[in-house]
Design a protein around this motif. Structure first.
Motif, PDB file in Angstrom:
ATOM      1  N   SER A  20       0.783  -1.175  -0.040  1.00 19.31           N
ATOM      2  CA  SER A  20       0.046   0.137  -0.150  1.00 19.31           C
ATOM      3  C   SER A  20       0.826   1.330  -0.017  1.00 19.31           C
ATOM      4  O   SER A  20       0.427   2.462   0.117  1.00 19.31           O
ATOM      5  N   CYS A  21       2.096   1.135   0.047  1.00 15.30           N
ATOM      6  CA  CYS A  21       3.198   2.265   0.156  1.00 15.30           C
ATOM      7  C   CYS A  21       3.168   3.166  -0.885  1.00 15.30           C
ATOM      8  O   CYS A  21       3.636   2.329  -2.234  1.00 15.30           O
ATOM      9  N   ILE A  22       3.210   4.460  -0.962  1.00 16.28           N
ATOM     10  CA  ILE A  22       3.166   5.172  -2.535  1.00 16.28           C
ATOM     11  C   ILE A  22       4.533   5.002  -3.005  1.00 16.28           C
ATOM     12  O   ILE A  22       4.887   5.144  -4.138  1.00 16.28           O
ATOM     13  N   PHE A  23       5.362   5.382  -2.071  1.00 16.74           N
ATOM     14  CA  PHE A  23       6.969   5.413  -2.315  1.00 16.74           C
ATOM     15  C   PHE A  23       7.362   3.865  -3.124  1.00 16.74           C
ATOM     16  O   PHE A  23       8.195   3.913  -3.964  1.00 16.74           O
ATOM     17  N   CYS A  24       6.834   2.755  -2.355  1.00 13.91           N
ATOM     18  CA  CYS A  24       7.400   1.623  -3.007  1.00 13.91           C
ATOM     19  C   CYS A  24       6.813   1.318  -4.471  1.00 13.91           C
ATOM     20  O   CYS A  24       7.393   0.817  -5.299  1.00 13.91           O
ATOM     21  N   LYS A  25       5.533   1.908  -4.699  1.00 12.73           N
ATOM     22  CA  LYS A  25       5.005   1.710  -6.020  1.00 12.73           C
ATOM     23  C   LYS A  25       5.773   2.769  -6.972  1.00 12.73           C
ATOM     24  O   LYS A  25       6.146   2.564  -8.065  1.00 12.73           O
ATOM     25  N   LYS A  73      14.348  -0.286  -0.476  1.00 11.48           N
ATOM     26  CA  LYS A  73      13.561  -1.220   0.333  1.00 11.48           C
ATOM     27  C   LYS A  73      12.805  -0.174   1.405  1.00 11.48           C
ATOM     28  O   LYS A  73      13.139   0.995   1.821  1.00 11.48           O
ATOM     29  N   HIS A  74      11.539  -0.844   1.707  1.00 11.89           N
ATOM     30  CA  HIS A  74      10.782  -0.116   2.444  1.00 11.89           C
ATOM     31  C   HIS A  74      11.241  -0.071   3.932  1.00 11.89           C
ATOM     32  O   HIS A  74      11.357  -1.260   4.467  1.00 11.89           O
ATOM     33  N   ILE A  75      11.572   0.981   4.419  1.00 12.88           N
ATOM     34  CA  ILE A  75      11.770   0.908   5.739  1.00 12.88           C
ATOM     35  C   ILE A  75      11.018   2.235   6.627  1.00 12.88           C
ATOM     36  O   ILE A  75      10.884   3.467   6.105  1.00 12.88           O
ATOM     37  N   GLU A 112       5.045   6.747   5.124  1.00 18.31           N
ATOM     38  CA  GLU A 112       5.863   6.013   6.253  1.00 18.31           C
ATOM     39  C   GLU A 112       7.039   5.209   5.381  1.00 18.31           C
ATOM     40  O   GLU A 112       7.061   4.060   5.900  1.00 18.31           O
ATOM     41  N   HIS A 113       7.697   5.617   4.549  1.00 12.15           N
ATOM     42  CA  HIS A 113       8.600   4.903   3.693  1.00 12.15           C
ATOM     43  C   HIS A 113       9.722   6.032   4.006  1.00 12.15           C
ATOM     44  O   HIS A 113       9.658   7.213   3.539  1.00 12.15           O
ATOM     45  N   LEU A 114      10.897   5.615   4.654  1.00 14.07           N
ATOM     46  CA  LEU A 114      11.947   6.656   5.105  1.00 14.07           C
ATOM     47  C   LEU A 114      12.266   7.410   3.851  1.00 14.07           C
ATOM     48  O   LEU A 114      12.345   6.820   2.715  1.00 14.07           O
TER      49      LEU A 114
HETATM   50 ZN    ZN Z   1       7.334   1.795   0.893  1.00 15.69          ZN
END
Ligand code: ZN
Ligand code: 5GP
Length: 114
Positions: free
Chosen positions: A3-8, A45-47, A97-99
């Motif tokens: 669900s993370c925008i920055f991972c997308k 990487k998601h942190i 919530e992605h560093l």
């Molecule tokens: Zn992320």
């Protein structure tokens, strides 16, 4: 993290204007810029900086700082200077919530602290 925008953005599922990429880090222009140059530097990487930063992952911060130096050079703001900001948690107004570290510059910035 699904669900993370920055991972997308990292995975290319959401378009962004990428200005830098290496094995560990990606950087792209903020969709709502607060200065002439406003770039977000994020680990691939998601942190979550509130809960997941630890000694093993500390290298991600040096990766980000080295990327910032390279990006500032490419954006031609390295000589004039720039600001790096990290919002951590709700009191700081962190939305994603992605560093990530904000890199701001390209104009004279108002002083925040110091
Ligand atoms: Zn992320
Ligand atoms: P935070 O307040 O979490 O430190 O900052 C998150 C930043 O991400 C904000 O400055 C916001 O404008 C930016 N942002 C949120 N969604 C997107 C997006 O989909 N694309 C880009 N390029 N930036 C985004």
């Amino acid at each position: 993290m699904a669900s993370c925008i920055f991972c997308k953005i990292v995975q290319g599922q959401i378009p962004s204007e990428i200005v830098y990429e290496d094995d560990n880090v990606i950087a792209f222009r903020d969709v709502n810029p607060q200065a002439k140059v406003h770039i977000l530097i994020v680990p691939k990487k998601h942190i979550n900086p509130m809960t997941e930063i630890n000694e093993k992952q500390a290298k991600v911060m040096s990766d980000i700082f080295l990327a910032a130096k390279e990006i500032a050079g490419r954006q031609k703001i390295g000589g004039r200077g720039f600001r790096m900001i990290m919002n951590v948690g709700s009191d700081a107004g962190q939305e994603v919530e992605h560093l990530h570290v904000h890199l701001l510059g390209g104009e004279k910035l108002g002083k925040l602290v110091g």
